[in-house]
Design a protein around this motif. Structure first.
Motif, PDB file in Angstrom:
ATOM      1  N   ALA A  69      -9.600  -8.266   1.005  1.00  0.00           N
ATOM      2  CA  ALA A  69      -8.168  -8.022   0.952  1.00  0.00           C
ATOM      3  C   ALA A  69      -7.301  -9.268   1.594  1.00  0.00           C
ATOM      4  CB  ALA A  69      -7.753  -6.612   1.663  1.00  0.00           C
ATOM      5  N   LEU A  72      -7.388 -12.384  -0.546  1.00  0.00           N
ATOM      6  CA  LEU A  72      -6.413 -12.302  -1.688  1.00  0.00           C
ATOM      7  C   LEU A  72      -5.153 -12.392  -1.476  1.00  0.00           C
ATOM      8  CD1 LEU A  72      -8.229  -9.287  -3.788  1.00  0.00           C
ATOM      9  CD2 LEU A  72      -7.946 -11.556  -4.564  1.00  0.00           C
ATOM     10  N   ARG A  76      -2.575 -15.270  -2.644  1.00  0.00           N
ATOM     11  CA  ARG A  76      -1.112 -14.832  -3.213  1.00  0.00           C
ATOM     12  C   ARG A  76      -0.010 -15.696  -2.591  1.00  0.00           C
ATOM     13  NH1 ARG A  76      -3.115  -9.973  -2.912  1.00  0.00           N
ATOM     14  NH2 ARG A  76      -1.415  -9.609  -1.431  1.00  0.00           N
ATOM     15  N   TRP A 102      -1.876 -11.023  -8.265  1.00  0.00           N
ATOM     16  CA  TRP A 102      -1.790  -9.504  -7.982  1.00  0.00           C
ATOM     17  C   TRP A 102      -2.573  -8.655  -8.996  1.00  0.00           C
ATOM     18  CZ3 TRP A 102      -0.830  -6.547  -4.228  1.00  0.00           C
ATOM     19  CH2 TRP A 102       0.229  -6.917  -3.223  1.00  0.00           C
ATOM     20  N   SER A 105      -5.940  -9.127  -7.711  1.00  0.00           N
ATOM     21  CA  SER A 105      -6.123  -8.284  -6.710  1.00  0.00           C
ATOM     22  C   SER A 105      -6.445  -6.755  -6.985  1.00  0.00           C
ATOM     23  CB  SER A 105      -4.874  -8.364  -5.659  1.00  0.00           C
ATOM     24  OG  SER A 105      -4.741  -9.801  -5.140  1.00  0.00           O
ATOM     25  N   THR A 108      -9.706  -6.322  -8.452  1.00  0.00           N
ATOM     26  CA  THR A 108     -10.640  -6.441  -7.544  1.00  0.00           C
ATOM     27  C   THR A 108     -10.915  -5.245  -6.744  1.00  0.00           C
ATOM     28  OG1 THR A 108     -10.427  -8.829  -7.201  1.00  0.00           O
ATOM     29  CG2 THR A 108     -11.559  -7.881  -5.274  1.00  0.00           C
ATOM     30  N   ARG A 109      -9.836  -4.573  -6.158  1.00  0.00           N
ATOM     31  CA  ARG A 109      -9.969  -3.084  -5.368  1.00  0.00           C
ATOM     32  C   ARG A 109     -10.455  -2.150  -6.233  1.00  0.00           C
ATOM     33  NH1 ARG A 109     -11.461  -0.052  -2.623  1.00  0.00           N
ATOM     34  NH2 ARG A 109     -10.168   1.510  -1.632  1.00  0.00           N
ATOM     35  N   THR A 135      -3.870  -6.677   2.409  1.00  0.00           N
ATOM     36  CA  THR A 135      -3.264  -7.817   1.465  1.00  0.00           C
ATOM     37  C   THR A 135      -1.846  -8.175   1.570  1.00  0.00           C
ATOM     38  OG1 THR A 135      -4.168  -8.617  -0.681  1.00  0.00           O
ATOM     39  CG2 THR A 135      -3.189  -6.372  -0.443  1.00  0.00           C
TER      40      THR A 135
END
Length: 162
Positions: A69, A72, A76, A102, A105, A108-109, A135
């Motif tokens: 988190a 990322l 960003r 984003w 991200s 990935t989550r 994040t």
């Protein structure tokens, strides 16, 4: 906590944050840092982050999620354009790369969620809040810091610049 209301709330928060990042904004505005802080605290205190049946595995995945988190958010933040206007005010605006970051991200989550499920871990909406808070907080902090560095407001008065 219920998954659906928390998931919808987090989705709304992310969409709102991304929308705001796409607007030109002064970097001195630190309200998003408070929002991220609240998300982190609520995610941490509501429980359910650790599956007591698989303590070590659950702690390991939580640590991986926290590191990812923040990483990322750092990524960003690097894609956000930060500049000074003629009066010395620092401004920021997300770029197309920020939007792509984003999306990465979010993917990935989701991947981490399914990895936890595949490992047999029970998950909690608190993990979503914690991940998003970390994040967003990392990104907002670094963008604000870049703006402070441009204006010189990030230095203490007794700091010597060489």
């Amino acid at each position: 906590m219920e998954y659906m209301p928390i998931s919808l709330l987090v989705l709304f928060a992310v969409v709102f944050v991304v929308y705001r990042q796409m607007q030109t904004r002064p970097t001195a505005n630190r309200g998003i840092l408070y929002t991220a802080g609240v998300m982190i605290v609520v995610g941490a205190v509501t429980g359910g982050l650790i599956d007591s049946r698989y303590l070590v595995l659950s702690l390991g995945l939580l640590l991986v999620e926290a590191v990812v988190a923040v990483a990322l958010g750092v990524w960003r933040a690097a894609t956000v354009r930060v500049w000074l206007d003629g009066s010395g005010v620092a401004w920021s605006r997300a770029t197309g790369w920020t939007l792509l970051a984003w999306l990465a991200s979010i993917a990935t989550r989701v991947g981490l969620y399914f990895a936890g499920q595949a490992l047999g871990l029970t998950s909690s909406p608190s993990g979503i809040l914690l991940f998003v808070g970390l994040t967003i907080g990392a990104q907002a902090y670094l963008v604000a810091r870049r703006g402070s560095a441009l204006t010189g407001t990030g230095r203490r008065p007794d700091t010597v610049v060489r």
